[in-house]
Scaffold this motif. Structure first.
Motif, mmCIF file in Angstrom:
data_model
loop_
_atom_site.group_PDB
_atom_site.id
_atom_site.type_symbol
_atom_site.label_atom_id
_atom_site.label_comp_id
_atom_site.label_asym_id
_atom_site.label_seq_id
_atom_site.Cartn_x
_atom_site.Cartn_y
_atom_site.Cartn_z
ATOM 1 N N LEU A 609 0.785 -1.151 -0.140
ATOM 2 C CA LEU A 609 -0.076 -0.006 0.116
ATOM 3 C C LEU A 609 0.742 1.469 -0.111
ATOM 4 O O LEU A 609 0.371 2.293 0.418
ATOM 5 N N THR A 610 1.977 1.243 -0.324
ATOM 6 C CA THR A 610 3.157 2.341 -0.325
ATOM 7 C C THR A 610 2.416 3.550 -1.199
ATOM 8 O O THR A 610 2.607 4.674 -0.770
ATOM 9 N N ALA A 611 1.936 3.467 -2.289
ATOM 10 C CA ALA A 611 1.396 4.313 -3.337
ATOM 11 C C ALA A 611 0.006 4.603 -3.172
ATOM 12 O O ALA A 611 -0.503 5.405 -3.842
ATOM 13 N N GLN A 638 -0.839 -10.306 3.925
ATOM 14 C CA GLN A 638 0.255 -9.761 4.780
ATOM 15 C C GLN A 638 0.092 -8.167 4.069
ATOM 16 O O GLN A 638 0.601 -7.930 2.933
ATOM 17 N N VAL A 639 -0.116 -7.148 4.802
ATOM 18 C CA VAL A 639 -0.299 -5.868 4.581
ATOM 19 C C VAL A 639 1.127 -5.056 4.718
ATOM 20 O O VAL A 639 1.631 -5.041 5.865
ATOM 21 N N TYR A 640 1.576 -4.351 3.612
ATOM 22 C CA TYR A 640 2.757 -3.818 3.854
ATOM 23 C C TYR A 640 2.604 -2.165 3.568
ATOM 24 O O TYR A 640 2.202 -1.557 2.598
ATOM 25 N N ALA A 641 2.698 -1.328 4.628
ATOM 26 C CA ALA A 641 2.712 0.250 4.686
ATOM 27 C C ALA A 641 3.902 1.016 5.287
ATOM 28 O O ALA A 641 3.734 0.669 6.329
ATOM 29 N N PRO A 642 4.651 1.202 4.454
ATOM 30 C CA PRO A 642 5.862 1.828 5.112
ATOM 31 C C PRO A 642 5.797 3.012 6.063
ATOM 32 O O PRO A 642 4.483 3.841 5.766
ATOM 33 N N ALA A 643 6.552 3.365 6.991
ATOM 34 C CA ALA A 643 6.230 4.423 7.739
ATOM 35 C C ALA A 643 6.387 5.632 7.109
ATOM 36 O O ALA A 643 7.090 6.134 6.141
ATOM 37 N N GLY A 644 5.481 6.534 7.491
ATOM 38 C CA GLY A 644 5.283 7.789 6.937
ATOM 39 C C GLY A 644 4.239 7.883 5.651
ATOM 40 O O GLY A 644 4.006 8.936 5.065
ATOM 41 N N SER A 645 3.809 6.591 5.091
ATOM 42 C CA SER A 645 2.711 6.653 4.050
ATOM 43 C C SER A 645 1.351 7.039 4.543
ATOM 44 O O SER A 645 1.261 6.775 5.654
ATOM 45 N N THR A 646 0.586 7.405 3.574
ATOM 46 C CA THR A 646 -0.729 7.580 4.181
ATOM 47 C C THR A 646 -1.446 6.474 4.802
ATOM 48 O O THR A 646 -2.350 6.345 5.467
ATOM 49 N N ALA A 647 -1.146 5.143 3.871
ATOM 50 C CA ALA A 647 -1.803 3.856 4.790
ATOM 51 C C ALA A 647 -1.281 3.507 5.995
ATOM 52 O O ALA A 647 -1.981 3.126 6.730
ATOM 53 N N HIS A 648 -0.081 3.623 6.219
ATOM 54 C CA HIS A 648 0.368 3.632 7.537
ATOM 55 C C HIS A 648 -0.481 4.430 8.634
ATOM 56 O O HIS A 648 -0.447 3.936 9.596
ATOM 57 N N HIS A 649 -0.474 5.838 8.453
ATOM 58 C CA HIS A 649 -1.011 6.500 8.989
ATOM 59 C C HIS A 649 -2.456 6.092 9.718
ATOM 60 O O HIS A 649 -2.812 6.207 10.742
ATOM 61 N N VAL A 650 -3.095 5.752 8.531
ATOM 62 C CA VAL A 650 -4.408 5.168 8.902
ATOM 63 C C VAL A 650 -4.670 3.953 9.497
ATOM 64 O O VAL A 650 -5.204 3.833 10.374
#
Length: 672
Positions: A609-611, A638-650
């Motif tokens: 979900l990086t982008a 397995q969900v991947y959302a790097p720190a700082g990304s929109t997905a990680h925040h949510v």
């Protein structure tokens, strides 16, 4: 002594060494960029062919440098040649960033140069001109920047080493600067050295009653833990009376009492400026601190000192007033900016005034169009001054300018509600116009989508005339308000088994509440209004020496409102990458792709979900989807959302398990 001008050609008669035509041709063919200038106005006398090719001009002989290239005036290039001509001492500078208008480029070009400027002397040893050897090191600088950007592991090591420094600085200094309707405020803090844990400089911007803002810059003597702790005490003591009444003298009196009780606070300096952006009134007092500087397109002026001395020294303080014009900026700064190596304070002070005036007038760096006037006053002034001299002490800058209020958002009305994409774009443009930080922007974009989707799904109108309106504005103290109103009647939540039942019911408003400071639901017979509020701020720039000469980064292209789900067939295991918004309009497509790639929930899948530009509650529920009557997740994801990304925040907000480390890191994973 003779020389063969064309090599070892024995069929030609040798010519005397120094023969004019040969020397001229040899100079012109040298594979070096050399320019010779005459007189105090630096009239161009000669330059090599390589230099002419570099600048893209052939008609500059005999013209003054600044008449030919006006850009060096605002970018402090000509000042180097002025000093060499005046002092007769050579100077060298490295990695000097330049913007200039190249005829064949059609737009300003950014380059990096090395200069070696040497005086040229005539009879009687008098300096008659300056000879400059120039090297274009743009490729070298760009390679270095690229290497820094690509060396992720090295950067992580550096960040780990500075974790303590950054954490301490961010705790002691404001987490952000208030965003006000009519005031543009920015700050920059440059550490003295990499190993400096914390210093005694500080800044603050405090909204006060009456649509005004108090600007504060101060400096505690010394460095280290004691200076930092004292700085934190003084900042807190000043904040309370400013926040309550805006009374500068009351705030300084409280700080002065503290300085008399706490030895480490004695002789601390502080400057407080109260700005009324409505009419530009400035009220200030400087307690032993360098005076504020006002700059506009036509020049700069220092405000007179209004206090007798530093805190804790029995000094007396009085108020002074001035006015900030609409096209001017006021700058508060610490003494580290004028006490730079190799500069006398008087000369450095005059240089500061000239540089800030150049920046405000647009004679500094071109292309920073996405930055506000106050932000440019901090960052460009800092770079233009420090890059030649370095700095021996922490430097703090706080700038403010007046601006026109950003128009509020007004969308919707009777008829078909506007699409989500239109609402997202309008709110995003409004937040960007205010100068909101990334965290605030993401929070408001998600909140408006969740509340708007909730209105469409839960408020069922009694008639065919559907009315949904979206409004967003900001009050005088920096609190933003977003309201979504509809003319329907609130529907009770459907229960399992009902065709209207959805597992994400209630999650949208919960997400909106978690992303904002306050959420209010007003249900009436004629409709429902959901209002969210959040105090906006913009981050200050906490910098180190290696982060003030980076040039202008390309402006990222606007992200399209198109969902792309890309297979990664060469990844070590099943993996997809999601690009674009995941909201109520795209979640069906996302759900179908998850079913397809997991073969109905029987195979593992990594979801990158990086982008993702937007992650709505409907998509979060899809990631959590369960089979009816069971507690097992239908799809083994397995969900991947790097720190700082929109997905990680949510995902962090809603508590959905995910990894911030790429599951395929170090393996042969193609980039999407």
């Amino acid at each position: 002594m003779v020389a063969a001008p064309d090599g070892d050609d024995r069929n030609h008669q040798p010519r005397p060494a120094g023969e004019l035509e040969f020397v001229y041709r040899l100079f012109d063919e040298m594979p070096l960029m050399v320019i010779a200038m005459e007189g105090a106005e630096h009239r161009i006398a000669a330059l090599t062919g390589v230099y002419r090719q570099f600048i893209g001009r052939d008609d500059v002989i005999g013209t003054p440098l600044l008449a030919t290239f006006p850009e060096p005036l605002g970018q402090r290039v000509s000042a180097i040649f002025d000093r060499v001509f005046a002092t007769g001492q050579p100077e060298s500078v490295r990695d000097f960033r330049i913007h200039y208008d190249r005829p064949d480029a059609g737009e300003p070009v950014e380059i990096f140069l090395d200069f070696d400027a040497t005086p040229r002397r005539g009879s009687g040893d008098a300096v008659t001109g300056v000879v400059v050897h120039v090297q274009d090191v743009t490729a070298r600088v760009r390679e270095r920047q690229a290497a820094v950007a690509q060396a992720a592991e090295a950067q992580r090591r550096h960040e780990r080493a500075r974790d303590v420094v950054d954490a301490l600085q961010r705790e002691l200094l404001p987490s952000g600067l208030p965003i006000l309707p009519q005031a543009d405020i920015a700050a920059a803090y440059l550490l003295a050295a990499e190993d400096t844990a914390a210093g005694g400089d500080w800044f603050d911007a405090v909204p006060v009653p009456g649509v005004r803002v108090a600007l504060v810059v101060g400096d505690v003597v010394g460095h280290g833990v004691q200076a930092s702790a004292t700085m934190g005490q003084l900042r807190a003591v000043l904040q309370d009376p400013l926040d309550e009444t805006g009374d500068i003298l009351a705030a300084l009196a409280a700080a002065d009492r503290l300085a008399r009780r706490v030895p480490a606070a004695r002789a601390a300096t502080v400057c407080v400026v109260l700005l009324d952006p409505a009419d530009g009134t400035l009220t200030w007092c400087s307690a032993g601190h360098p005076p504020p500087l006002i700059a506009g397109p036509d020049g700069a002026r220092f405000l007179p000192t209004s206090g007798e001395g530093p805190l804790g020294t029995a000094a007396k303080y009085t108020l002074s007033q001035d006015r900030l014009a609409p096209d001017e900026v006021v700058l508060l700064y610490s003494d580290g900016l004028v006490e730079r190596p190799g500069r006398q304070p008087a000369a450095a002070t005059a240089e500061l005034a000239q540089v800030l005036s150049d920046v405000v007038a647009g004679r500094g760096f071109h292309g920073d169009t996405d930055s506000s006037l106050a932000d440019r006053a901090c960052t460009q002034t800092l770079e233009l001054l420090v890059r030649q001299t370095g700095h021996a002490d922490d430097i703090t800058l706080l700038a403010a300018a007046r601006r026109r209020p950003v128009p509020p958002v007004r969308l919707g009305g009777p008829g078909t509600p506007p699409p989500l994409a239109v609402i997202r774009d309008a709110v995003n443009e409004w937040a960007a116009g205010l100068g909101a930080g990334e965290e605030d922007r993401v929070a408001f974009l998600h909140a408006v989508v969740e509340v708007f989707t909730n209105a469409l799904e839960h408020a069922r109108p009694d008639t065919a005339d559907v009315t949904v309106t979206v409004t967003a504005d900001i009050d005088d103290h920096g609190e933003a308000r977003l309201a979504v109103a509809d003319n329907g009647r609130w529907q009770e939540r459907a229960k399992p088994g009902d065709d209207r039942f959805r597992e994400d019911h209630g999650l949208g408003l919960a997400m909106a509440a978690g992303l904002t400071d306050h959420l209010d639901v007003d249900r009436r017979d004629d409709g429902t209004t959901v209002t969210v509020r959040r105090r906006l701020s913009r981050p200050a720039r906490l910098l180190t020496a290696d982060r003030i000469n980076t040039g202008i980064l390309p402006t990222p292209r606007k992200q399209a409102d198109l969902l792309l789900i890309l297979d990664q067939p060469n990844a070590p295991s099943s993996r997809i990458a999601v690009h674009g918004p995941l909201d109520a309009e795209t979640v069906r497509e996302f759900s179908a792709e998850l079913d397809r790639h997991t073969l109905g929930g029987t195979h593992d899948l990594i979801v990158d979900l990086t982008a993702v530009t937007h992650l709505a509650s409907a998509a979060v529920a899809e990631l959590y989807r369960t089979r009816p009557g069971t507690q097992q997740r239908q799809q083994p994801l397995q969900v991947y959302a790097p720190a700082g990304s929109t997905a990680h925040h949510v995902l962090s907000l809603v508590g959905l398990p995910h990894t911030t480390a790429d599951p395929h890191h170090g393996q042969d994973t193609p980039q999407p």
